[in-house]
Design a protein around this motif. Structure first.
Motif, mmCIF file in Angstrom:
data_model
loop_
_atom_site.group_PDB
_atom_site.id
_atom_site.type_symbol
_atom_site.label_atom_id
_atom_site.label_comp_id
_atom_site.label_asym_id
_atom_site.label_seq_id
_atom_site.Cartn_x
_atom_site.Cartn_y
_atom_site.Cartn_z
ATOM 1 N N MET A 133 -66.072 81.089 16.046
ATOM 2 C CA MET A 133 -65.701 82.339 16.937
ATOM 3 C C MET A 133 -64.148 82.144 17.272
ATOM 4 S SD MET A 133 -67.089 83.674 20.534
ATOM 5 C CE MET A 133 -66.572 85.002 21.378
ATOM 6 N N ARG A 134 -63.479 83.387 17.139
ATOM 7 C CA ARG A 134 -62.138 83.568 17.185
ATOM 8 C C ARG A 134 -61.611 83.385 18.806
ATOM 9 N NH1 ARG A 134 -61.843 88.633 15.391
ATOM 10 N NH2 ARG A 134 -61.378 87.688 13.022
ATOM 11 N N ASN A 135 -60.788 82.641 18.885
ATOM 12 C CA ASN A 135 -60.135 82.490 20.319
ATOM 13 C C ASN A 135 -59.643 83.718 20.732
ATOM 14 O OD1 ASN A 135 -60.593 79.672 20.160
ATOM 15 N ND2 ASN A 135 -58.543 79.182 19.274
ATOM 16 N N GLN A 136 -59.731 83.599 22.096
ATOM 17 C CA GLN A 136 -59.448 84.821 22.875
ATOM 18 C C GLN A 136 -57.771 85.342 22.378
ATOM 19 O OE1 GLN A 136 -61.028 86.872 25.333
ATOM 20 N NE2 GLN A 136 -62.359 85.878 24.076
ATOM 21 N N ASN A 137 -57.045 84.488 22.214
ATOM 22 C CA ASN A 137 -55.504 84.945 21.898
ATOM 23 C C ASN A 137 -54.972 83.958 20.956
ATOM 24 O OD1 ASN A 137 -53.250 86.464 21.755
ATOM 25 N ND2 ASN A 137 -52.927 86.619 24.078
ATOM 26 N N ASP A 138 -55.279 84.183 19.847
ATOM 27 C CA ASP A 138 -54.655 83.362 18.705
ATOM 28 C C ASP A 138 -53.015 83.915 18.306
ATOM 29 O OD1 ASP A 138 -56.542 81.792 18.803
ATOM 30 O OD2 ASP A 138 -57.352 82.301 16.850
ATOM 31 N N ARG A 139 -52.248 83.036 18.240
ATOM 32 C CA ARG A 139 -50.905 83.437 18.010
ATOM 33 C C ARG A 139 -50.325 82.940 16.662
ATOM 34 N NH1 ARG A 139 -47.357 85.898 21.752
ATOM 35 N NH2 ARG A 139 -45.450 84.603 21.055
ATOM 36 N N ILE A 140 -49.558 83.855 15.851
ATOM 37 C CA ILE A 140 -48.998 83.089 14.636
ATOM 38 C C ILE A 140 -47.625 83.657 14.543
ATOM 39 C CG2 ILE A 140 -48.937 83.304 11.925
ATOM 40 C CD1 ILE A 140 -52.032 84.250 12.228
ATOM 41 N N GLU A 141 -46.691 82.947 14.300
ATOM 42 C CA GLU A 141 -45.308 83.188 14.404
ATOM 43 C C GLU A 141 -44.672 83.201 12.928
ATOM 44 O OE1 GLU A 141 -43.951 82.379 19.036
ATOM 45 O OE2 GLU A 141 -42.715 81.770 17.093
ATOM 46 N N LEU A 142 -43.982 84.052 12.693
ATOM 47 C CA LEU A 142 -43.251 83.980 11.284
ATOM 48 C C LEU A 142 -41.798 84.136 11.714
ATOM 49 C CD1 LEU A 142 -45.288 86.485 8.958
ATOM 50 C CD2 LEU A 142 -45.605 83.917 9.013
ATOM 51 N N ARG A 143 -41.171 83.346 10.703
ATOM 52 C CA ARG A 143 -39.470 83.699 10.820
ATOM 53 C C ARG A 143 -38.897 83.770 9.443
ATOM 54 N NH1 ARG A 143 -36.136 82.393 15.113
ATOM 55 N NH2 ARG A 143 -37.560 81.920 17.011
ATOM 56 N N ILE A 144 -38.724 84.967 9.106
ATOM 57 C CA ILE A 144 -38.149 85.176 7.614
ATOM 58 C C ILE A 144 -36.689 85.489 7.600
ATOM 59 C CG2 ILE A 144 -40.505 85.904 6.849
ATOM 60 C CD1 ILE A 144 -39.033 88.816 6.775
ATOM 61 N N PRO A 145 -35.985 85.232 6.512
ATOM 62 C CA PRO A 145 -34.631 85.512 6.259
ATOM 63 C C PRO A 145 -34.429 87.090 6.424
ATOM 64 C CG PRO A 145 -35.135 84.086 4.723
ATOM 65 C CD PRO A 145 -36.519 84.448 5.250
ATOM 66 N N ALA A 146 -33.642 87.880 6.996
ATOM 67 C CA ALA A 146 -33.445 89.254 7.176
ATOM 68 C C ALA A 146 -32.775 89.740 5.553
ATOM 69 C CB ALA A 146 -32.603 89.560 8.188
ATOM 70 N N ARG A 147 -33.735 89.635 4.404
ATOM 71 C CA ARG A 147 -33.381 90.210 3.262
ATOM 72 C C ARG A 147 -34.718 90.909 2.463
ATOM 73 N NH1 ARG A 147 -31.746 85.032 1.547
ATOM 74 N NH2 ARG A 147 -32.783 85.279 -0.129
ATOM 75 N N MET A 148 -34.386 92.089 2.069
ATOM 76 C CA MET A 148 -35.300 93.064 1.461
ATOM 77 C C MET A 148 -36.144 92.101 0.502
ATOM 78 S SD MET A 148 -35.368 95.740 3.061
ATOM 79 C CE MET A 148 -34.356 96.890 3.838
ATOM 80 N N ASP A 149 -35.479 91.128 -0.230
ATOM 81 C CA ASP A 149 -36.622 90.167 -1.104
ATOM 82 C C ASP A 149 -37.798 89.628 -0.556
ATOM 83 O OD1 ASP A 149 -34.316 88.618 -0.424
ATOM 84 O OD2 ASP A 149 -33.891 88.008 -2.400
ATOM 85 N N TYR A 150 -37.605 89.380 0.616
ATOM 86 C CA TYR A 150 -38.631 88.932 1.382
ATOM 87 C C TYR A 150 -39.834 89.966 1.750
ATOM 88 C CZ TYR A 150 -36.680 84.371 1.413
ATOM 89 O OH TYR A 150 -36.351 82.946 0.815
ATOM 90 N N LEU A 151 -39.780 91.045 1.456
ATOM 91 C CA LEU A 151 -40.709 92.159 1.929
ATOM 92 C C LEU A 151 -42.124 91.758 1.271
ATOM 93 C CD1 LEU A 151 -38.921 95.403 1.835
ATOM 94 C CD2 LEU A 151 -40.033 94.391 3.706
ATOM 95 N N CYS A 152 -42.077 91.517 -0.059
ATOM 96 C CA CYS A 152 -43.155 91.275 -0.818
ATOM 97 C C CYS A 152 -43.969 90.088 -0.106
ATOM 98 C CB CYS A 152 -42.873 90.927 -2.382
ATOM 99 S SG CYS A 152 -44.292 90.629 -3.494
ATOM 100 N N THR A 153 -43.358 88.910 0.353
ATOM 101 C CA THR A 153 -43.952 87.874 0.906
ATOM 102 C C THR A 153 -44.601 88.202 2.112
ATOM 103 O OG1 THR A 153 -42.385 86.408 -0.073
ATOM 104 C CG2 THR A 153 -43.820 85.596 1.445
#
Lengths: 140, 142
Positions: A1-21
């Motif tokens: 069962m899913r937890n009440q409030n799961d959190r995921i954090e991403l940090r990505i370079p501020a570049r358009m070529d990361y949009l696909c990822t």
């Protein structure tokens, strides 16, 4: 069962070529979360637009964008933080789609897509001069 | 298409242009492959701008292998459509996937750009429109 409030954090370079990822990550996440295919596409497109806007208006390219995903039993909440310019005014404005099409405008649909494709979209300018754009999609 | 193939396609963006004829008209078929987003749209923009500068005003976009389009990509199509229509040209679309068609429909683009089910059908429509234009053009009446 899913937890009440799961959190995921991403940090990505501020570049358009990361949009696909970013798109691939959200496509998988939304699908695994159980969203129907149309909602998966809506989430992916909204995140793509939000991240593109952040990169376009980012003042500090060297600073990564921070994307936070909060998962509850019935909703996915996505927050995109950047150190770009204040866009309160742009956020308040709503696109008149008929006028947009009639005049064949080339830009300005990003926020319209987010507001149309997500269940809720909110914007806050923080005292630290950062932007927090939050989008919510409910699992029905 | 399996998931691995889909992902490989997402990593690239390619265009292929083929000159075609529709009656007396020269039509450029531009086949777009991959994803059209904020990182790739300048390639399409530059390519179509070059074709426009060379005097090409009729375009047939083949979107069979277009896997994603964002507002940046839609903006390129809108800009080209406006320019060619100002020059009495046109842009038509073939082979649009359900996924892309849904985006077009939700944002109203399907009302501006006509989608055809085959190349032959689209070329026939170009040809027909050109004939009608000749009839309607007062300079060509006599």
């Amino acid at each position: 069962m899913r937890n009440q409030n799961d959190r995921i954090e991403l940090r990505i370079p501020a570049r358009m070529d990361y949009l696909c990822t970013v798109r691939l990550f959200f496509e998988d996440l939304a699908r695994c979360f159980g969203f129907p295919e149309k909602d998966v596409e809506n989430i992916v497109m909204s995140v793509d637009e939000a991240v593109s806007n952040s990169i376009n208006y980012s003042r500090r390219e060297e600073e990564p964008l921070r994307i936070t995903v909060s998962l509850t039993e019935d909703a996915m909440t996505i927050t995109i933080e950047d150190a770009g310019d204040d866009f309160r005014e742009r956020f308040r404005q709503n696109v008149e789609i008929e006028e947009h099409l009639r005049e064949m405008r080339e830009g300005g649909l990003g926020l319209h897509i987010m507001k149309t494709f997500m269940d809720a979209v909110d914007y806050k300018r923080t005292p630290h001069q950062t932007n927090h754009l939050t989008m919510v999609k409910f699992l029905r | 298409m399996n998931d691995t193939e889909d992902r490989q396609m997402w990593k690239k963006f390619e265009m292929e242009t083929t000159p075609l004829s529709a009656g007396d008209l020269s039509v450029n078929k531009v086949k777009i492959k991959g994803y059209l987003d904020s990182s790739t749209f300048p390639q399409l923009q530059e390519h179509l701008d070059n074709l426009l500068r060379e005097g090409n005003h009729y375009y047939l976009l083949d979107l069979e292998n277009l896997t994603y389009i964002s507002s940046a990509g839609l903006g390129v199509l809108m800009g080209i459509l406006r320019e060619v229509r100002e020059k009495q040209g046109d842009l038509k679309i073939i082979n649009m996937s359900d996924k892309i068609e849904r985006v077009f429909s939700l944002l109203g683009f399907s009302r501006l750009m006509k989608v055809y089910s085959s190349e032959e059908e689209a070329l026939e429509a170009f040809s027909q429109a050109a004939e009608n234009q000749e009839v309607e053009d007062p300079e060509n009446r006599f």
